[in-house]
Scaffold this active site. Structure first.
Site, PDB file in Angstrom:
ATOM      1  N   GLY A 225      42.371  48.948  40.592  1.00  0.00           N
ATOM      2  CA  GLY A 225      41.776  49.235  41.895  1.00  0.00           C
ATOM      3  C   GLY A 225      42.646  48.762  43.033  1.00  0.00           C
ATOM      4  O   GLY A 225      43.516  47.906  42.865  1.00  0.00           O
ATOM      5  N   GLY A 227      42.205  47.570  47.175  1.00  0.00           N
ATOM      6  CA  GLY A 227      41.216  47.224  48.197  1.00  0.00           C
ATOM      7  C   GLY A 227      41.840  46.443  49.314  1.00  0.00           C
ATOM      8  O   GLY A 227      43.064  46.361  49.447  1.00  0.00           O
ATOM      9  N   MET A 229      42.097  43.371  49.781  1.00  0.00           N
ATOM     10  CA  MET A 229      42.802  42.138  49.443  1.00  0.00           C
ATOM     11  C   MET A 229      43.999  42.373  48.539  1.00  0.00           C
ATOM     12  O   MET A 229      44.571  41.423  48.012  1.00  0.00           O
ATOM     13  CB  MET A 229      41.845  41.151  48.778  1.00  0.00           C
ATOM     14  CG  MET A 229      40.822  40.573  49.719  1.00  0.00           C
ATOM     15  SD  MET A 229      39.949  39.205  48.945  1.00  0.00           S
ATOM     16  CE  MET A 229      38.745  38.841  50.200  1.00  0.00           C
ATOM     17  N   VAL A 232      44.772  45.445  42.177  1.00  0.00           N
ATOM     18  CA  VAL A 232      44.376  44.783  40.930  1.00  0.00           C
ATOM     19  C   VAL A 232      44.898  45.602  39.756  1.00  0.00           C
ATOM     20  O   VAL A 232      44.737  46.823  39.710  1.00  0.00           O
ATOM     21  CB  VAL A 232      42.847  44.644  40.823  1.00  0.00           C
ATOM     22  CG1 VAL A 232      42.475  43.847  39.573  1.00  0.00           C
ATOM     23  CG2 VAL A 232      42.279  43.967  42.062  1.00  0.00           C
ATOM     24  N   ASP A 343      32.365  36.779  50.353  1.00  0.00           N
ATOM     25  CA  ASP A 343      32.661  38.206  50.184  1.00  0.00           C
ATOM     26  C   ASP A 343      31.871  38.801  49.008  1.00  0.00           C
ATOM     27  O   ASP A 343      32.414  39.548  48.200  1.00  0.00           O
ATOM     28  CB  ASP A 343      34.163  38.398  49.975  1.00  0.00           C
ATOM     29  CG  ASP A 343      34.591  39.857  50.126  1.00  0.00           C
ATOM     30  OD1 ASP A 343      33.925  40.601  50.878  1.00  0.00           O
ATOM     31  OD2 ASP A 343      35.580  40.251  49.491  1.00  0.00           O
TER      32      ASP A 343
END
Length: 500
Positions: A225, A227, A229, A232, A343
């Protein structure tokens, strides 16, 4: 060198007033009127200013501005510009001017020489023994979690490993015996309840096209993924055959050696969060400017994936409550250890199916705070939709630096609401609604204003099938006033269980 961000009113009723920031913070500016929750309140006579007009996100040395869908707009003028320009969001620079209504603020980013200070002490993340001397000669790029454990704790871990009964480790796919390889780093027993292994043949079969082949001893298998941040990956630890998830972050800030070590050390502490409902942090490191974090691999995705890809709508009530109650167990444990997540959302509740039941674990503990330390905005993360902000408690905006556990409990409440309805508790389209084509292309209100101003929609109005007792619990968990919510994860879990 330290950085201080200064905002000075150079025109308007509050001319001469100055605000100074040297630590990350959130600063809301608006007109002093009923409904205003701003930290800096402009004169109520200036009708061109909205009640919660714009938000400043302070991330030294960066400063971000975000217009909160104000009626008359937020304008900035940079050095060399002849006139002010209207913005929705922007990064601010030294010398920029901000105009709202009759008020103009000047942005100053001031570099200050720091007085020479004694070396910051470093302590073992297991027992608290000082280990400053052991790390002095090491550069950040050389450090892993193991370096933050003192020799005595390492000896105890090794002694425990030798006494532990010998276990057999099998490839998670073909069931080949991989025991001889699994304990190459001496951690197989320590991680036996969370680690999965692959033989080399099965690792080869899992290989997909990726943008990076390896990170240190980890072979990258596929992208899981992308995102706000970072990225991954699913990865395979070549020495042991351990299957892991790796998140890489490239800080926006060019961090000095001291800042990098602080970043690494604070993440290393997260490896102490050992609980059945928290994703385990295995390791961390740094390659160039890139930080990476290695955690247990959760093969069955997230709670968000269940909504979008499996049920394509709300989860069964029993399943949603079971997942959230498990995550609340992990959250209660973390809160008692003094950690705030900041979060929580369905995509951060990860899943692994064991004997037909989903085991739920909270992921990304510690990353939200450190991500912002790396210079990124927590309000406008690239790769994330505006809707992800709607899991955030109002406390995180109006009391950012001193946010407490009830903020996480609120986010868990919004997550449960979302799992039960596939919708937000506001008039704002959810990703699931957009995916199912249930929302027409209508303009929507700014998420920050929704969080601060809008009443929460009772859950039974979104899904009438929710039992009344459970609906009452969910509705209480997302009250805007934090004193009216559940004050702990344990209290919220107990209420859920009593209602189902």
């Amino acid at each position: 060198m330290s950085i201080r961000i200064q905002l000075k009113v150079v025109k308007g009723p509050d001319e001469g007033k100055t605000f100074s920031f040297s630590e990350p913070d959130i600063f809301l500016v608006g007109r002093d009127a009923p409904g205003c929750q701003a930290h800096f309140r402009l004169s109520p006579k200036d009708r061109y200013v909205s009640r919660n007009h714009f938000l400043l996100e302070i991330r030294p040395p960066y400063c971000y501005i975000r217009d909160n869908q104000s009626t008359n707009g937020t304008y900035i003028k940079r050095k060399g510009d002849r006139e002010f320009k209207r913005i929705d969001q922007a990064e601010l620079h030294d010398g920029d001017l901000i105009q709202v209504g009759y008020t103009v603020l000047e942005v100053r980013i001031i570099k200050e020489e720091q007085l020479a200070s004694s070396e910051e002490k470093v302590f073992c993340i297991r027992c608290g023994r000082e280990i400053t001397e052991l790390l002095r000669s090491k550069r950040t790029e050389e450090l892993t979690i193991s370096d933050y454990i003192c020799p005595e704790c390492k000896r105890k871990r090794e002694a425990k490993r030798r006494l532990a009964p010998k276990k057999i480790y099998l490839c998670a796919i073909c069931k080949e015996d991989v025991t001889s390889k699994a304990d190459k780093d001496g951690r197989a027993d320590e991680l036996s309840d969370v680690a999965l292994y692959l033989c080399e043949r099965c690792a080869n079969l899992e290989q997909r096209e990726v943008d990076i082949r390896e990170i240190r001893d980890y072979r990258i298998l596929k992208v899981l993924g992308k995102g706000g941040m970072g990225i991954v990956y699913k990865a395979w630890h070549k020495p042991t055959g351990r299957l892991v998830a790796i998140k890489k972050i490239l800080p926006k800030v060019v961090m000095d050696e001291k800042a990098n070590k602080l970043f690494q050390r604070e993440m290393a502490v997260m490896s102490n969060l050992i609980h059945r409902n928290i994703v385990r942090l295995f390791d961390q490191g740094m390659v160039g400017r890139m930080h990476y974090f290695v955690s247990e691999f959760m093969p069955d995705g997230s709670a968000d994936d269940l909504i979008n890809n499996v049920y394509r709508g709300p989860l069964p009530i029993e399943l949603a409550c079971d997942i959230v109650c498990q995550a609340l167990d992990g959250l209660e444990y973390a809160h008692r250890k003094g950690f705030i997540h900041r979060d929580i959302k369905p995509s951060n509740i990860l899943l692994r199916k064991v004997d037909g039941r989903f085991i739920a674990k909270l992921g990304d503990f510690g990353l939200a705070k450190n991500y912002e330390r790396a210079g990124y905005s927590g309000m406008t993360r690239p790769g994330e939709t505006a809707g992800t902000l709607l899991f955030m408690a109002p406390d995180q905006i109006v009391d950012y630096r001193f946010v407490k556990p009830p903020a996480d409990v609120y986010s868990m409440g919004v997550s449960l609401y979302y799992l039960l309805t596939a919708k937000f508790p506001f008039n704002f389209p959810s990703p699931a609604e957009l995916l199912m084509g249930l929302v027409e292309g209508k303009g929507v209100k700014d998420p920050i204003l929704i969080i601060l101003e809008d009443p929460r929609i009772p859950i039974r109005k979104k899904n009438p099938r929710i039992p009344k007792k459970l609906a009452k619990v969910v509705d209480k968990s997302i009250k805007r006033d934090k004193s009216k919510r559940y004050q702990s994860a344990a209290e919220f879990k107990e209420a859920i269980l009593s209602a189902i």
